[in-house]
Scaffold this motif. Structure first.
Motif, PDB file in Angstrom:
ATOM      1  N   ALA A  70      27.967   5.318  25.497  1.00  0.00           N
ATOM      2  CA  ALA A  70      27.088   5.469  26.665  1.00  0.00           C
ATOM      3  C   ALA A  70      25.679   4.950  26.394  1.00  0.00           C
ATOM      4  CB  ALA A  70      27.032   6.931  27.087  1.00  0.00           C
ATOM      5  N   ILE A  71      25.233   5.022  25.139  1.00  0.00           N
ATOM      6  CA  ILE A  71      23.873   4.604  24.804  1.00  0.00           C
ATOM      7  C   ILE A  71      23.886   3.133  24.407  1.00  0.00           C
ATOM      8  CG2 ILE A  71      21.856   5.078  23.374  1.00  0.00           C
ATOM      9  CD1 ILE A  71      23.076   7.852  22.851  1.00  0.00           C
ATOM     10  N   GLU A  72      23.393   2.298  25.301  1.00  0.00           N
ATOM     11  CA  GLU A  72      23.420   0.854  25.048  1.00  0.00           C
ATOM     12  C   GLU A  72      22.091   0.411  24.434  1.00  0.00           C
ATOM     13  OE1 GLU A  72      24.800  -1.214  28.511  1.00  0.00           O
ATOM     14  OE2 GLU A  72      26.850  -0.491  28.186  1.00  0.00           O
ATOM     15  N   ILE A  73      21.816   0.998  23.294  1.00  0.00           N
ATOM     16  CA  ILE A  73      20.618   0.696  22.516  1.00  0.00           C
ATOM     17  C   ILE A  73      21.066   0.528  21.068  1.00  0.00           C
ATOM     18  CG2 ILE A  73      18.309   1.475  21.830  1.00  0.00           C
ATOM     19  CD1 ILE A  73      18.334   3.381  24.202  1.00  0.00           C
ATOM     20  N   PRO A  74      20.615  -0.519  20.372  1.00  0.00           N
ATOM     21  CA  PRO A  74      20.978  -0.655  18.950  1.00  0.00           C
ATOM     22  C   PRO A  74      20.590   0.620  18.193  1.00  0.00           C
ATOM     23  CG  PRO A  74      19.923  -2.665  19.728  1.00  0.00           C
ATOM     24  CD  PRO A  74      19.792  -1.656  20.837  1.00  0.00           C
ATOM     25  N   SER A  75      21.440   1.026  17.273  1.00  0.00           N
ATOM     26  CA  SER A  75      21.254   2.317  16.617  1.00  0.00           C
ATOM     27  C   SER A  75      19.938   2.409  15.841  1.00  0.00           C
ATOM     28  CB  SER A  75      22.445   2.602  15.691  1.00  0.00           C
ATOM     29  OG  SER A  75      22.682   1.512  14.811  1.00  0.00           O
ATOM     30  N   ILE A  76      19.546   1.324  15.191  1.00  0.00           N
ATOM     31  CA  ILE A  76      18.264   1.330  14.465  1.00  0.00           C
ATOM     32  C   ILE A  76      17.113   1.528  15.445  1.00  0.00           C
ATOM     33  CG2 ILE A  76      16.609  -0.213  13.345  1.00  0.00           C
ATOM     34  CD1 ILE A  76      18.373   0.939  11.308  1.00  0.00           C
ATOM     35  N   GLU A  77      17.226   0.922  16.628  1.00  0.00           N
ATOM     36  CA  GLU A  77      16.173   1.047  17.641  1.00  0.00           C
ATOM     37  C   GLU A  77      16.065   2.497  18.126  1.00  0.00           C
ATOM     38  OE1 GLU A  77      13.014   0.103  19.891  1.00  0.00           O
ATOM     39  OE2 GLU A  77      13.984  -1.148  18.375  1.00  0.00           O
ATOM     40  N   ILE A  78      17.208   3.201  18.215  1.00  0.00           N
ATOM     41  CA  ILE A  78      17.167   4.624  18.607  1.00  0.00           C
ATOM     42  C   ILE A  78      16.332   5.405  17.598  1.00  0.00           C
ATOM     43  CG2 ILE A  78      18.512   6.705  19.056  1.00  0.00           C
ATOM     44  CD1 ILE A  78      20.884   4.927  19.778  1.00  0.00           C
ATOM     45  N   LEU A  79      16.559   5.146  16.312  1.00  0.00           N
ATOM     46  CA  LEU A  79      15.776   5.818  15.275  1.00  0.00           C
ATOM     47  C   LEU A  79      14.289   5.512  15.418  1.00  0.00           C
ATOM     48  CD1 LEU A  79      17.925   5.368  12.018  1.00  0.00           C
ATOM     49  CD2 LEU A  79      17.597   7.454  13.349  1.00  0.00           C
ATOM     50  N   LYS A  80      13.962   4.261  15.705  1.00  0.00           N
ATOM     51  CA  LYS A  80      12.560   3.863  15.844  1.00  0.00           C
ATOM     52  C   LYS A  80      11.895   4.592  17.018  1.00  0.00           C
ATOM     53  CE  LYS A  80      13.067  -0.809  13.927  1.00  0.00           C
ATOM     54  NZ  LYS A  80      13.023  -2.281  14.224  1.00  0.00           N
ATOM     55  N   ILE A  81      12.631   4.692  18.132  1.00  0.00           N
ATOM     56  CA  ILE A  81      12.097   5.378  19.315  1.00  0.00           C
ATOM     57  C   ILE A  81      11.821   6.846  18.999  1.00  0.00           C
ATOM     58  CG2 ILE A  81      12.643   6.159  21.653  1.00  0.00           C
ATOM     59  CD1 ILE A  81      14.289   3.562  21.968  1.00  0.00           C
ATOM     60  N   ILE A  82      12.754   7.490  18.328  1.00  0.00           N
ATOM     61  CA  ILE A  82      12.588   8.911  17.990  1.00  0.00           C
ATOM     62  C   ILE A  82      11.424   9.109  17.031  1.00  0.00           C
ATOM     63  CG2 ILE A  82      13.684  10.801  16.717  1.00  0.00           C
ATOM     64  CD1 ILE A  82      16.301  10.035  18.080  1.00  0.00           C
ATOM     65  N   GLN A  83      11.275   8.195  16.080  1.00  0.00           N
ATOM     66  CA  GLN A  83      10.161   8.314  15.144  1.00  0.00           C
ATOM     67  C   GLN A  83       8.821   8.114  15.854  1.00  0.00           C
ATOM     68  OE1 GLN A  83       9.576   5.445  11.761  1.00  0.00           O
ATOM     69  NE2 GLN A  83       9.758   7.313  10.554  1.00  0.00           N
ATOM     70  N   ARG A  84       8.768   7.175  16.805  1.00  0.00           N
ATOM     71  CA  ARG A  84       7.521   6.934  17.544  1.00  0.00           C
ATOM     72  C   ARG A  84       7.143   8.147  18.391  1.00  0.00           C
ATOM     73  NH1 ARG A  84       9.513   1.482  18.166  1.00  0.00           N
ATOM     74  NH2 ARG A  84      10.407   1.987  20.208  1.00  0.00           N
TER      75      ARG A  84
END
Length: 450
Positions: A70-84
């Motif tokens: 369901a989440i069409e975001i690269p997995s590394i990018e998800i981590l970056k968003i959460i860290q930001r």
């Protein structure tokens, strides 16, 4: 300092989810994500055939396994968003808030049509079900199907395919065909017939367009496809998502191709599909699927494979023995269990009151039975006295389709709870409702006298 990129890649290679989660937590806490991500992306570009191995581990770490597609975001990018956003102690709770935000903003990067209600009902994401179910009904209400008559009739079903129910019905109707977002009259008539049977008003969706307006619609579709630049991970993700459906088609060639796609992605997220194929003793790729489970490295499927070792089919038994031996040797060699850790122990319950509100809105709007069925599934799977009360109250609704939907939903209840529903339905004034209740009685209580 630990060599985080090398250690993480070793954990991924060994399918050691505990180790990878530990490392990812340290990487985020130490603020090393950008550096590590750059190194991982550089090494991944050298791989000719990208896989979903890294995504497996990141989605497990974040507790997003049930929302994998369901989440069409690269997995590394998800981590970056959460860290930001500012890392919090409970990263899984933070990930859930991120998903809630995507849903509230109708962010296209969250494909709610890929959310499986039955998969998330017992997870922390059950609290999002009222929003998901509401969105699915609203998108269908807003759906428009542009068409033109001359010189030949053509229909643009791009909008329909973006809705959960539209995509589900259209894909099932034309499962043995390849169809585009623009279809001719023969293909559309088949889709329209299925939509109508499902209780969906197709006529209200149709909008006739003049030639110049139609050409503009087609050009926009072409531009969208041309500019659709995705990460390598998302391209593989979409191929695997399609393969999960295509592996059940009535075509040996397509089944084998779908299985190859899943194997090449090196993911464990499709083990449920492989096990479903193995459980079907008449499936032509059954033995291949048994073999494929051995290559996933998922130690948790060993109990399932051990049961196949007693199968009546000698070929299946032999293949299962090989698979079991392979998984056992991998486990012994690495000293770790190749399995995804269980979900969080504390699971917020589904808000039955909100679901009831959604249900009443759907009924008031006379939405199709297919939409109401999904909502009732969520209610029945949650169980409990409140859920049973909701289902019992629906048995007095004037629409026979709703009362029949309640009977079908009762299949998910425990026998005693379901018996209350069936006993009431047996006294219904509508013959079709009584007939369905009698079938349920025969299926679940054939050995009892009421």
């Amino acid at each position: 300092m630990s060599d985080f990129p090398s250690d993480l890649q070793t954990a991924i290679l060994e399918k050691n989810y505990s180790a990878s989660s530990h490392l990812l937590g340290h990487i985020l806490q130490e603020g090393l994500l950008e550096e590590i991500a750059a190194q991982l992306e550089e090494s991944n570009t050298e791989i000719p055939h990208p896989t979903l191995e890294l995504r497996d581990h990141i989605m497990s770490f974040l507790g997003l396994w049930e929302l994998y597609f369901a989440i069409e975001i690269p997995s590394i990018e998800i981590l970056k968003i959460i860290q930001r956003q500012g890392l919090r102690p409970d990263v899984k709770a933070q990930a859930m808030e991120f998903i809630r935000g995507l849903l509230e903003k109708n962010d296209p990067r969250l494909d709610q049509s890929s959310v499986n209600i039955e998969s998330i009902i017992k997870t922390q994401y059950a609290v999002l079900l009222p929003q998901i179910l509401t969105r699915r009904s609203e998108e269908l209400e807003r759906c428009v199907i542009p068409f033109k008559k001359a010189p030949t009739s053509q229909y643009c079903v791009a909008g329909l395919l973006k809705t959960y129910y539209g995509k589900k019905i259209a894909s099932a109707t034309l499962s043995d065909q390849v169809f585009d977002t623009v279809v001719g009259k023969i293909a559309f008539d088949k889709i329209a017939e299925s939509l109508t049977i499902a209780g969906i008003d197709v006529e209200s969706m149709l909008q006739e367009k003049e030639s110049h307006d139609w050409d503009e619609i087609v050009c926009k579709l072409a531009e969208q496809h041309a500019s659709d630049v995705e990460s390598r991970e998302l391209r593989v993700l979409h191929r695997v998502k399609d393969a999960r459906s295509e592996i059940f088609l009535d075509s040996f060639r397509k089944q084998v191709a779908a299985l190859d796609t899943i194997l090449n992605s090196k993911t464990q997220v499709c083990n449920d599909v492989l096990m479903a194929i193995v459980s079907d003793r008449n499936n032509p790729i059954r033995r291949r699927a048994i073999n494929a489970l051995g290559h996933t490295g998922d130690h948790s499927v060993m109990e399932f494979i051990s049961r196949v070792m007693n199968d009546h089919d000698e070929g299946a038994r032999i293949e299962a023995t090989r698979t079991y031996s392979l998984l056992a040797s991998h486990s012994k060699w690495t000293g770790v269990h190749h399995r995804i850790p269980p979900a969080s122990e504390k699971v917020p319950l589904l808000d039955i009151a909100k679901i009831n509100q959604v249900l009443n809105n759907l009924i008031a709007k006379r939405m199709p039975p297919a939409i109401i069925n999904d909502t009732l599934t969520a209610v029945a799977m949650q169980g409990g006295s409140n859920a049973i009360d909701i289902l019992e109250r629906l048995l007095v609704k004037p629409q026979p389709q709703i009362r029949m939907a309640v009977i079908r939903a009762s299949r998910l209840l425990e026998r005693d709870a379901a018996a209350r529903i069936i006993k009431s339905a047996l006294n219904d004034e509508d013959g079709t409702v009584v007939n369905l209740a009698e079938k349920e009685l025969e299926n679940r209580w054939s050995d009892e006298v009421w």
